[in-house]
Design an enzyme around this catalytic site. Structure first.
Site, mmCIF file in Angstrom:
data_model
loop_
_atom_site.group_PDB
_atom_site.id
_atom_site.type_symbol
_atom_site.label_atom_id
_atom_site.label_comp_id
_atom_site.label_asym_id
_atom_site.label_seq_id
_atom_site.Cartn_x
_atom_site.Cartn_y
_atom_site.Cartn_z
ATOM 1 N N LYS A 118 0.694 -1.484 0.300
ATOM 2 C CA LYS A 118 -0.210 -0.112 -0.534
ATOM 3 C C LYS A 118 0.307 1.516 -0.021
ATOM 4 C CE LYS A 118 -3.282 -2.492 2.662
ATOM 5 N NZ LYS A 118 -4.303 -2.977 3.677
ATOM 6 N N GLU A 148 -9.297 -9.773 -7.424
ATOM 7 C CA GLU A 148 -8.351 -8.781 -7.556
ATOM 8 C C GLU A 148 -7.304 -9.324 -8.537
ATOM 9 O OE1 GLU A 148 -7.494 -9.753 -2.960
ATOM 10 O OE2 GLU A 148 -9.121 -8.758 -2.366
ATOM 11 N N HIS A 189 -1.712 -5.626 1.258
ATOM 12 C CA HIS A 189 -2.582 -6.177 1.598
ATOM 13 C C HIS A 189 -2.545 -7.685 0.447
ATOM 14 C CE1 HIS A 189 -6.598 -7.094 -0.765
ATOM 15 N NE2 HIS A 189 -5.964 -7.620 -1.695
ATOM 16 N N ASN A 224 -1.202 0.099 7.708
ATOM 17 C CA ASN A 224 -0.792 -1.360 7.716
ATOM 18 C C ASN A 224 -0.406 -2.326 6.422
ATOM 19 O OD1 ASN A 224 -2.958 -2.341 5.945
ATOM 20 N ND2 ASN A 224 -3.455 -3.402 7.870
ATOM 21 N N TYR A 241 -12.291 -3.127 -2.318
ATOM 22 C CA TYR A 241 -12.308 -3.378 -0.968
ATOM 23 C C TYR A 241 -14.207 -2.934 -0.973
ATOM 24 C CZ TYR A 241 -7.980 -2.785 0.801
ATOM 25 O OH TYR A 241 -6.752 -3.214 1.706
ATOM 26 N N THR A 283 -5.038 -8.190 10.873
ATOM 27 C CA THR A 283 -5.151 -6.621 10.194
ATOM 28 C C THR A 283 -4.619 -6.268 10.939
ATOM 29 O OG1 THR A 283 -7.249 -7.805 9.271
ATOM 30 C CG2 THR A 283 -7.507 -5.497 9.044
HETATM 31 P P1 GTP Z 1 -6.631 -5.699 3.521
HETATM 32 O O1 GTP Z 1 -5.305 -7.573 2.911
HETATM 33 O O2 GTP Z 1 -5.738 -4.851 3.025
HETATM 34 O O3 GTP Z 1 -7.233 -6.301 2.647
HETATM 35 O O4 GTP Z 1 -6.699 -6.509 4.927
HETATM 36 P P2 GTP Z 1 -7.533 -7.853 5.917
HETATM 37 O O5 GTP Z 1 -8.083 -8.484 5.236
HETATM 38 O O6 GTP Z 1 -6.370 -7.527 6.516
HETATM 39 O O7 GTP Z 1 -8.233 -6.552 6.450
HETATM 40 P P3 GTP Z 1 -10.148 -5.711 5.929
HETATM 41 O O8 GTP Z 1 -9.654 -6.902 4.484
HETATM 42 O O9 GTP Z 1 -11.303 -6.584 6.871
HETATM 43 O O10 GTP Z 1 -9.588 -4.531 6.123
HETATM 44 C C1 GTP Z 1 -9.125 -3.694 4.897
HETATM 45 C C2 GTP Z 1 -8.238 -2.551 5.065
HETATM 46 O O11 GTP Z 1 -9.684 -1.351 5.440
HETATM 47 C C3 GTP Z 1 -7.538 -2.777 6.281
HETATM 48 O O12 GTP Z 1 -5.712 -3.651 6.102
HETATM 49 C C4 GTP Z 1 -7.499 -1.617 6.743
HETATM 50 O O13 GTP Z 1 -6.188 -1.055 6.108
HETATM 51 C C5 GTP Z 1 -8.462 -0.827 6.879
HETATM 52 N N1 GTP Z 1 -9.093 -1.040 8.006
HETATM 53 C C6 GTP Z 1 -10.302 -2.273 8.392
HETATM 54 N N2 GTP Z 1 -10.673 -1.832 9.598
HETATM 55 C C7 GTP Z 1 -10.308 -0.879 9.626
HETATM 56 C C8 GTP Z 1 -10.570 -0.022 10.454
HETATM 57 O O14 GTP Z 1 -11.215 -0.551 11.992
HETATM 58 N N3 GTP Z 1 -9.991 1.067 10.707
HETATM 59 C C9 GTP Z 1 -9.776 1.937 9.931
HETATM 60 N N4 GTP Z 1 -9.122 3.111 9.909
HETATM 61 N N5 GTP Z 1 -8.347 0.943 8.503
HETATM 62 C C10 GTP Z 1 -9.374 -0.233 8.798
HETATM 63 MG MG MG Z 2 -8.780 -7.661 2.774
#
Ligand code: GTP
Ligand code: MG
Length: 154
Positions: free
Chosen positions: A9, A128, A117, A114, A49, A93
């Protein structure tokens, strides 16, 4: 074997962690079949997303991915169980829940930054990869000479 979509990212690119993230996958023995730097359109980020559309952080997440302060480094990695293993290597996450030694557990502190992805299922990976690498020829089939040493155990 299978393919997964992994992306550094903008915060990971900005912090100079692209090579370190690539190295983790290379050193594990996975095969890089697609790679590009891209500032995604709003449409692409929203579709990527889409399952988070109703979340309060969705707008901020899309802006952060698309505002061009740094590109996203989009990758496709191929190998045995790479979808699940990629998620394990990336870590939880929320970085505060991520195990030490995972990418997020080693380099990050807050969920909204973080740095990386990874596809969370076979279905997500298919979707994706199609979204980010739509055009024919962007993914390369090749044979890794290392593979026999990594995968053959007799
Ligand atoms: P990805 O690999 O990026 O898809 O992350 P993930 O699969 O571990 O988590 P998820 O798909 O649920 O969320 C996608 C992204 O949204 C996360 O990696 C974060 O960057 C963001 N995100 C998720 N939860 C939160 C939150 O509570 N607050 C904020 N600011 N960002 C969030
Ligand atoms: Mg995800």
């Amino acid at each position: 074997s299978e393919r997964t979509f992994i992306a550094v990212k903008p915060d990971g690119v900005q912090r100079g962690l692209v090579a370190k993230i690539i190295s983790r996958f290379e050193e594990r023995g996975y095969k890089l079949v697609g790679l590009k730097a891209v500032v995604p359109s709003k449409e692409l980020a929203e579709e990527h997303y889409a399952d988070l559309k109703s979340k309060p952080f969705f707008g901020g997440l899309v802006d952060y991915m698309t505002n061009g302060k740094a590109p996203v480094v989009a990758m496709v990695w191929e190998g045995k169980d790479v979808i699940r293993q990629g998620r394990v290597m990336i870590g939880a996450t929320n970085p505060l829940d991520a195990a030490p030694g995972t990418i997020r557990g080693q380099y990050t502190q807050v969920v909204g930054r973080n740095i990386v992805h990874g596809s969370d299922s076979f279905e997500s990976a298919e979707k994706e990869i199609g979204l980010w690498f739509g055009k024919a020829g962007e993914l390369i089939d090749w044979t890794s000479a290392n593979e026999q040493w990594i995968l053959s155990d007799n």
